[in-house]
Enzyme design. Sequence first.
Site, PDB file in Angstrom:
ATOM      1  N   VAL A  11       0.826  -1.204   0.000  1.00 36.29           N
ATOM      2  CA  VAL A  11       0.000   0.000   0.000  1.00 36.29           C
ATOM      3  C   VAL A  11       0.866   1.261   0.000  1.00 36.29           C
ATOM      4  O   VAL A  11       0.652   2.179  -0.796  1.00 36.29           O
ATOM      5  CB  VAL A  11      -0.968  -0.015   1.210  1.00 36.29           C
ATOM      6  CG1 VAL A  11      -1.636   1.339   1.408  1.00 36.29           C
ATOM      7  CG2 VAL A  11      -2.019  -1.081   0.996  1.00 36.29           C
ATOM      8  N   THR A 121      -5.467  -0.355   7.292  1.00 44.36           N
ATOM      9  CA  THR A 121      -6.806  -0.785   7.704  1.00 44.36           C
ATOM     10  C   THR A 121      -6.819  -0.927   9.216  1.00 44.36           C
ATOM     11  O   THR A 121      -6.105  -1.767   9.768  1.00 44.36           O
ATOM     12  CB  THR A 121      -7.156  -2.131   7.034  1.00 44.36           C
ATOM     13  OG1 THR A 121      -7.050  -1.966   5.621  1.00 44.36           O
ATOM     14  CG2 THR A 121      -8.548  -2.602   7.407  1.00 44.36           C
ATOM     15  N   GLU A 154      -7.679   2.322   2.211  1.00 44.13           N
ATOM     16  CA  GLU A 154      -7.231   2.026   0.844  1.00 44.13           C
ATOM     17  C   GLU A 154      -7.988   0.821   0.298  1.00 44.13           C
ATOM     18  O   GLU A 154      -8.124  -0.177   0.980  1.00 44.13           O
ATOM     19  CB  GLU A 154      -5.719   1.754   0.857  1.00 44.13           C
ATOM     20  CG  GLU A 154      -5.146   1.477  -0.514  1.00 44.13           C
ATOM     21  CD  GLU A 154      -5.564   2.517  -1.540  1.00 44.13           C
ATOM     22  OE1 GLU A 154      -5.349   3.720  -1.326  1.00 44.13           O
ATOM     23  OE2 GLU A 154      -6.154   2.130  -2.576  1.00 44.13           O
ATOM     24  N   LEU A 156      -7.241  -0.549  -2.920  1.00 48.32           N
ATOM     25  CA  LEU A 156      -6.558  -1.144  -4.075  1.00 48.32           C
ATOM     26  C   LEU A 156      -6.517  -2.665  -3.968  1.00 48.32           C
ATOM     27  O   LEU A 156      -6.565  -3.233  -2.884  1.00 48.32           O
ATOM     28  CB  LEU A 156      -5.138  -0.588  -4.216  1.00 48.32           C
ATOM     29  CG  LEU A 156      -4.102  -0.844  -3.105  1.00 48.32           C
ATOM     30  CD1 LEU A 156      -3.524  -2.245  -3.148  1.00 48.32           C
ATOM     31  CD2 LEU A 156      -2.983   0.170  -3.233  1.00 48.32           C
ATOM     32  N   PHE A 255     -17.179 -11.521  -8.006  1.00 49.22           N
ATOM     33  CA  PHE A 255     -16.985 -12.197  -6.710  1.00 49.22           C
ATOM     34  C   PHE A 255     -17.966 -13.328  -6.449  1.00 49.22           C
ATOM     35  O   PHE A 255     -18.280 -13.621  -5.310  1.00 49.22           O
ATOM     36  CB  PHE A 255     -17.023 -11.167  -5.562  1.00 49.22           C
ATOM     37  CG  PHE A 255     -15.706 -10.464  -5.413  1.00 49.22           C
ATOM     38  CD1 PHE A 255     -14.801 -10.871  -4.454  1.00 49.22           C
ATOM     39  CD2 PHE A 255     -15.354  -9.424  -6.254  1.00 49.22           C
ATOM     40  CE1 PHE A 255     -13.570 -10.262  -4.338  1.00 49.22           C
ATOM     41  CE2 PHE A 255     -14.129  -8.806  -6.153  1.00 49.22           C
ATOM     42  CZ  PHE A 255     -13.226  -9.218  -5.185  1.00 49.22           C
ATOM     43  N   GLY A 259     -14.682 -21.393  -6.160  1.00 46.25           N
ATOM     44  CA  GLY A 259     -13.235 -21.605  -6.119  1.00 46.25           C
ATOM     45  C   GLY A 259     -12.790 -22.241  -4.816  1.00 46.25           C
ATOM     46  O   GLY A 259     -13.618 -22.680  -4.001  1.00 46.25           O
ATOM     47  N   CYS A 266      -5.574  -9.385   3.165  1.00 46.14           N
ATOM     48  CA  CYS A 266      -6.654  -8.533   3.685  1.00 46.14           C
ATOM     49  C   CYS A 266      -7.901  -9.283   4.136  1.00 46.14           C
ATOM     50  O   CYS A 266      -8.277  -9.182   5.297  1.00 46.14           O
ATOM     51  CB  CYS A 266      -7.014  -7.490   2.635  1.00 46.14           C
ATOM     52  SG  CYS A 266      -5.680  -6.320   2.383  1.00 46.14           S
ATOM     53  N   LYS A 269      -7.715 -11.491   7.438  1.00 45.59           N
ATOM     54  CA  LYS A 269      -7.469 -10.766   8.691  1.00 45.59           C
ATOM     55  C   LYS A 269      -8.567  -9.728   8.962  1.00 45.59           C
ATOM     56  O   LYS A 269      -8.942  -9.505  10.107  1.00 45.59           O
ATOM     57  CB  LYS A 269      -6.069 -10.142   8.691  1.00 45.59           C
ATOM     58  CG  LYS A 269      -5.962  -8.759   8.136  1.00 45.59           C
ATOM     59  CD  LYS A 269      -4.605  -8.138   8.369  1.00 45.59           C
ATOM     60  CE  LYS A 269      -4.384  -6.940   7.461  1.00 45.59           C
ATOM     61  NZ  LYS A 269      -5.296  -5.826   7.632  1.00 45.59           N
TER      62      LYS A 269
END
Length: 441
Positions: A11, A121, A154, A156, A255, A259, A266, A269
């Site tokens: 990040v 985060t 963030e 990304l 999403f 799978g 991310c 946690k």
Amino acid sequence: MNIVVIGTGYVGLVSGTCFSEMGNNVTCVDIDEAKINKLNKGIIPIYEPGLEAMVLKNVKNKNLHFTTNLNEGLTDAEIIFIAVGTPMGDDGSADLQYVLAVAKSIGEAIQKRIIIVDKSTVPVGTADKVKEVIQHELDNRDVSITFDVVSNPEFLKEGAAITDFMKPDRVVIGAESDYAIEKMKQLYAPFSMSHERFIVMDIRSAEMTKYAANAMLATKISFMNEIANICEKVGADANQVRIGIGSDSRIGYNFIYPGCGYGGSCFPKDVKALKKIASEYNYEAKLITSVEEVNDAQKLVIATKVIKRFGEDLTGKTFGIWGLAFKPGTDDMREAPAIYIVKELVKRGAKIKAYDPKAMKEAKGYYLKDLENISYVDSKYLALENADAMILLTEWKEFRSPDFDEIKKLLKAPVIFDGRNQYNIFNLAEKGIEYYQIGKK
Ligand SMILES: NC(=O)c1ccc[n+]([C@@H]2O[C@H](COP(=O)([O-])OP(=O)(O)OC[C@H]3O[C@@H](n4cnc5c(N)ncnc54)[C@H](O)[C@@H]3O)[C@@H](O)[C@H]2O)c1
């Protein structure tokens, strides 16, 4: 604008580089000397498409600097970003030790009015803690300096981090003062030229937005995986069900791909941390708990299929693994399903030949470091030579349309386990390949 970014991981490095690309003067600070030395030699410590060229260009233009010394960038800085890790603590909560250590260093160092931005985060209420720590240091120094603490989570995605940062869906800002809001707007204006992407809210809501976003995405994944498992039991095809429900614009296609579970730095946690935040306020987050449980079980679904096909004891069997990273486009293996699946197979006596375009160094050096019976090869086909089956675990583009005749030739018998549902079941049946995927018998 002069900016300092503390923490030069995924990040911090991407944010700092993108801010410099827009003409800001950016100093990236990290306590990891080896990392900073590498960056100063033009070696980029992580793989992220487009990052290397952008770093090198801005270093050459002298608007991107790397240092271990916070004071170096601070003299003219108007905004400091905190982008250090917030790993999972022993009890599942976000470990704030790095964020608060940085807050202390900031309190010890600042000389004039400044905005401190939490980009890591962090749980709801962290901005207040950061503020307290900084104020405490200022009191110790017996100085009075005005500062704002802003939350700017963030969003990304690793593997597309530069694109996401340069063209964000939204920029969430939690702030208390008009001064801070205006400065942040100014900083982010070049990233939202075509339309307004700036969303201002109170600090706690901004902190919560990040957890809610990740929990929602993780929920979609676990939901679809649960549906896929039920499909398999009742004789439905999860791939067709996915298309059937995704076509509803209220649900959408994103999403909901069946799978072998989510991984990465991310979702696991943040889902755990959100559960913990809720419990600290005496709320039992039942849905979030189930999302996590479904995902933990999902990581082993492919291993279970292998065991069902080859038996409990896998001694003498060799499996060619395609993909180790938790998703394509990254070398990141944090919480990757591959770790759990490979360990389960090796535990039962199997040998593994693994190939991943980017993550083999991570696997060898850390995540599968002490594992016996695993070797790494330089091409996807080499992994299959004399193997009993192929197992696909990461949906890299180079795996999408392989030469199935070559695969048949290389494997002892044509058996494919696909943890990412990449292939057409009917095409493979026609080729005489025994094919197992998620959500289909
Ligand atoms: N990786 C992602 O895709 C992603 C996306 C959105 C948000 N986040 C969040 O952003 C934060 C950072 O994540 P990351 O993946 O970049 O972490 P990372 O582990 O890749 O990098 C963190 C960096 O901080 C440095 N650091 C630790 N303590 C420091 C200190 N006191 N001073 C200076 N540097 C210090 C470490 O050396 C490391 O280089 C986390 O809170 C994460 O949850 C990550």
